[in-house]
Design a protein around this motif. Structure first.
Motif, PDB file in Angstrom:
ATOM      1  N   GLY A   1      31.085  33.924  33.369  1.00  0.00           N
ATOM      2  CA  GLY A   1      29.740  33.793  33.901  1.00  0.00           C
ATOM      3  C   GLY A   1      29.079  32.572  33.297  1.00  0.00           C
ATOM      4  N   PRO A   2      27.900  32.196  33.786  1.00  0.00           N
ATOM      5  CA  PRO A   2      27.250  30.972  33.334  1.00  0.00           C
ATOM      6  C   PRO A   2      26.644  31.043  31.939  1.00  0.00           C
ATOM      7  N   GLY A   3      26.490  32.253  31.414  1.00  0.00           N
ATOM      8  CA  GLY A   3      25.983  32.385  30.057  1.00  0.00           C
ATOM      9  C   GLY A   3      27.014  31.885  29.053  1.00  0.00           C
ATOM     10  N   LEU A   4      26.567  31.416  27.903  1.00  0.00           N
ATOM     11  CA  LEU A   4      27.490  30.866  26.915  1.00  0.00           C
ATOM     12  C   LEU A   4      28.553  31.874  26.516  1.00  0.00           C
ATOM     13  N   TYR A   5      28.156  33.112  26.293  1.00  0.00           N
ATOM     14  CA  TYR A   5      29.110  34.120  25.828  1.00  0.00           C
ATOM     15  C   TYR A   5      29.638  35.000  26.962  1.00  0.00           C
ATOM     16  N   GLN A   6      29.531  34.496  28.175  1.00  0.00           N
ATOM     17  CA  GLN A   6      30.235  35.113  29.303  1.00  0.00           C
ATOM     18  C   GLN A   6      31.566  34.388  29.487  1.00  0.00           C
ATOM     19  N   ASP A   7      32.245  34.177  28.386  1.00  0.00           N
ATOM     20  CA  ASP A   7      33.481  33.400  28.348  1.00  0.00           C
ATOM     21  C   ASP A   7      34.295  33.878  27.152  1.00  0.00           C
ATOM     22  N   ASP A   8      35.565  34.180  27.366  1.00  0.00           N
ATOM     23  CA  ASP A   8      36.398  34.722  26.297  1.00  0.00           C
ATOM     24  C   ASP A   8      36.568  33.750  25.136  1.00  0.00           C
ATOM     25  N   VAL A   9      36.667  32.460  25.442  1.00  0.00           N
ATOM     26  CA  VAL A   9      36.823  31.473  24.373  1.00  0.00           C
ATOM     27  C   VAL A   9      35.598  31.488  23.471  1.00  0.00           C
ATOM     28  N   ALA A  10      34.415  31.482  24.086  1.00  0.00           N
ATOM     29  CA  ALA A  10      33.179  31.493  23.306  1.00  0.00           C
ATOM     30  C   ALA A  10      33.068  32.763  22.463  1.00  0.00           C
ATOM     31  N   LEU A  11      33.420  33.886  23.042  1.00  0.00           N
ATOM     32  CA  LEU A  11      33.370  35.157  22.311  1.00  0.00           C
ATOM     33  C   LEU A  11      34.322  35.141  21.124  1.00  0.00           C
ATOM     34  N   ASP A  12      35.526  34.627  21.348  1.00  0.00           N
ATOM     35  CA  ASP A  12      36.516  34.577  20.270  1.00  0.00           C
ATOM     36  C   ASP A  12      36.048  33.687  19.123  1.00  0.00           C
ATOM     37  N   VAL A  13      35.482  32.526  19.460  1.00  0.00           N
ATOM     38  CA  VAL A  13      34.989  31.603  18.431  1.00  0.00           C
ATOM     39  C   VAL A  13      33.868  32.246  17.628  1.00  0.00           C
ATOM     40  N   ARG A  14      32.904  32.806  18.334  1.00  0.00           N
ATOM     41  CA  ARG A  14      31.767  33.446  17.650  1.00  0.00           C
ATOM     42  C   ARG A  14      32.218  34.596  16.746  1.00  0.00           C
ATOM     43  N   ASP A  15      33.061  35.471  17.284  1.00  0.00           N
ATOM     44  CA  ASP A  15      33.471  36.652  16.533  1.00  0.00           C
ATOM     45  C   ASP A  15      34.314  36.279  15.325  1.00  0.00           C
ATOM     46  N   TYR A  16      35.195  35.294  15.483  1.00  0.00           N
ATOM     47  CA  TYR A  16      36.029  34.875  14.352  1.00  0.00           C
ATOM     48  C   TYR A  16      35.158  34.266  13.257  1.00  0.00           C
ATOM     49  N   TYR A  17      34.225  33.428  13.641  1.00  0.00           N
ATOM     50  CA  TYR A  17      33.371  32.770  12.653  1.00  0.00           C
ATOM     51  C   TYR A  17      32.601  33.804  11.834  1.00  0.00           C
ATOM     52  N   LYS A  18      31.982  34.762  12.507  1.00  0.00           N
ATOM     53  CA  LYS A  18      31.212  35.792  11.804  1.00  0.00           C
ATOM     54  C   LYS A  18      32.117  36.679  10.953  1.00  0.00           C
ATOM     55  N   ASP A  19      33.256  37.046  11.517  1.00  0.00           N
ATOM     56  CA  ASP A  19      34.192  37.909  10.793  1.00  0.00           C
ATOM     57  C   ASP A  19      34.642  37.257   9.484  1.00  0.00           C
ATOM     58  N   GLN A  20      34.952  35.978   9.544  1.00  0.00           N
ATOM     59  CA  GLN A  20      35.438  35.293   8.348  1.00  0.00           C
ATOM     60  C   GLN A  20      34.327  35.093   7.317  1.00  0.00           C
ATOM     61  N   LEU A  21      33.079  34.949   7.758  1.00  0.00           N
ATOM     62  CA  LEU A  21      31.970  34.927   6.812  1.00  0.00           C
ATOM     63  C   LEU A  21      31.892  36.244   6.053  1.00  0.00           C
ATOM     64  N   HIS A  22      32.104  37.344   6.772  1.00  0.00           N
ATOM     65  CA  HIS A  22      32.087  38.666   6.133  1.00  0.00           C
ATOM     66  C   HIS A  22      33.244  38.829   5.144  1.00  0.00           C
ATOM     67  N   ARG A  23      34.263  38.005   5.295  1.00  0.00           N
ATOM     68  CA  ARG A  23      35.399  38.061   4.364  1.00  0.00           C
ATOM     69  C   ARG A  23      35.219  37.113   3.180  1.00  0.00           C
ATOM     70  N   GLY A  24      34.055  36.493   3.092  1.00  0.00           N
ATOM     71  CA  GLY A  24      33.733  35.682   1.935  1.00  0.00           C
ATOM     72  C   GLY A  24      34.089  34.218   2.037  1.00  0.00           C
ATOM     73  N   LYS A  25      34.483  33.744   3.209  1.00  0.00           N
ATOM     74  CA  LYS A  25      34.866  32.341   3.354  1.00  0.00           C
ATOM     75  C   LYS A  25      33.632  31.464   3.592  1.00  0.00           C
ATOM     76  N   GLU A  26      33.752  30.191   3.199  1.00  0.00           N
ATOM     77  CA  GLU A  26      32.703  29.221   3.460  1.00  0.00           C
ATOM     78  C   GLU A  26      32.802  28.726   4.903  1.00  0.00           C
ATOM     79  N   GLY A  27      31.651  28.291   5.446  1.00  0.00           N
ATOM     80  CA  GLY A  27      31.613  27.860   6.833  1.00  0.00           C
ATOM     81  C   GLY A  27      32.562  26.731   7.151  1.00  0.00           C
ATOM     82  N   GLU A  28      32.646  25.733   6.255  1.00  0.00           N
ATOM     83  CA  GLU A  28      33.523  24.586   6.505  1.00  0.00           C
ATOM     84  C   GLU A  28      34.983  25.001   6.593  1.00  0.00           C
TER      85      GLU A  28
END
Length: 278
Positions: free
Chosen positions: A5-32
């Protein structure tokens, strides 16, 4: 079908990127570090003319929201918006959604050019590791209302840990075989070994209807914290050493939580005892 869909997170790639980034923050990793991992893991996506732009847009968005927007990521996303790279796909495949997509991109650009929020504190996962050893045998006494209703109150079922697996977001949980025995009293482990294992997941009728269906025996018990383990129901019976395993490694063990366990195992017993020939 994946998100679309036209929304940013109406796309599997966008969802995967967002979820991985947040998940790894919860695991104690730095953003970079997370950014570099995402780039390394998604080289094919980054080369794709449709998915590559989505990757950078989503990464920029989630970094901004978490107060961790990196300059390179920000610039990549702004270039994609300014050069209409992302819109090409929509003009070709979904022209009716171009205006909505353009509106989303405009809002994202405005966001990325504005001061980002303070860096958000991210709580760390509290991961549980079940310390049961392979070969540990337990008796489980059924004490719930469903057991009373079905005539199993205070009866015992028995299982042995035969493996373990990782359960999201990183808990280590036991995989067990249930012995084909229901008893009013505790029994010797040698009796259990003679009883064999009870199949799990599917009812016998499924195998009657599909003779090629391989029977499953492994069951994952979702021990994700000490407090969810029903200690009053469990009795440790010792370790039997080597566990006789059934070749079913290609099949994912079925998972059941302790809240649902008693009803699940009673239903399984009732169904399989009727077809003990299996």
């Amino acid at each position: 079908m994946g998100a679309w869909g036209p929304g940013l997170y109406q796309d599997d790639v966008a969802l995967d990127v967002r979820d991985y980034y947040k998940d790894q923050l919860h695991r104690g990793k730095e953003g970079e570090q997370i950014t570099q991992e995402l780039i390394a893991q998604n080289s094919d996506i980054l080369e794709d003319p449709d998915d590559g732009p989505v990757f950078w847009l989503a990464l920029a968005d989630v970094q901004w929201k978490m107060g961790r927007l990196e300059n390179v990521v920000k610039q990549n996303a702004l270039n994609i918006i300014d050069e209409n790279v992302d819109l090409m796909r929509w003009q070709h495949e979904e022209p009716g959604c171009v205006k909505k997509r353009l509106h989303m991109l405009s809002e994202l650009k405005e966001k990325l050019l504005s001061p980002q929020p303070e860096m958000k504190k991210v709580s760390q996962y509290r991961l549980f590791h079940c310390n049961w050893k392979k070969g540990d045998v337990y008796a489980y006494q059924m004490l719930g209302d469903y057991a009373k209703e079905k005539g199993f109150f205070e009866k015992y079922v028995f299982f042995v840990k035969m493996d373990e697996r990782t359960w999201h977001p990183g808990h280590t949980v036991p995989v067990v075989y249930f012995y084909w025995m229901i008893s009013d009293v505790l029994v010797e482990t040698k009796e259990l070994k003679q009883a064999g294992y009870m199949p799990q997941v599917y009812a016998p009728q499924a195998y009657i209807n599909n003779p090629k269906l391989k029977k499953r025996y492994r069951l994952t018990l979702l021990n994700t914290s000490m407090k969810v383990i029903p200690k009053k129901n469990l009795i440790y019976m010792g370790n039997i050493g080597n566990v006789d395993e059934i070749d079913e490694k290609t099949l994912t063990p079925y998972a059941v939580g302790w809240k649902e366990f008693e009803e699940y195992i009673i239903q399984n017993i009732l169904e399989w005892n009727e077809y003990k020939v299996f």
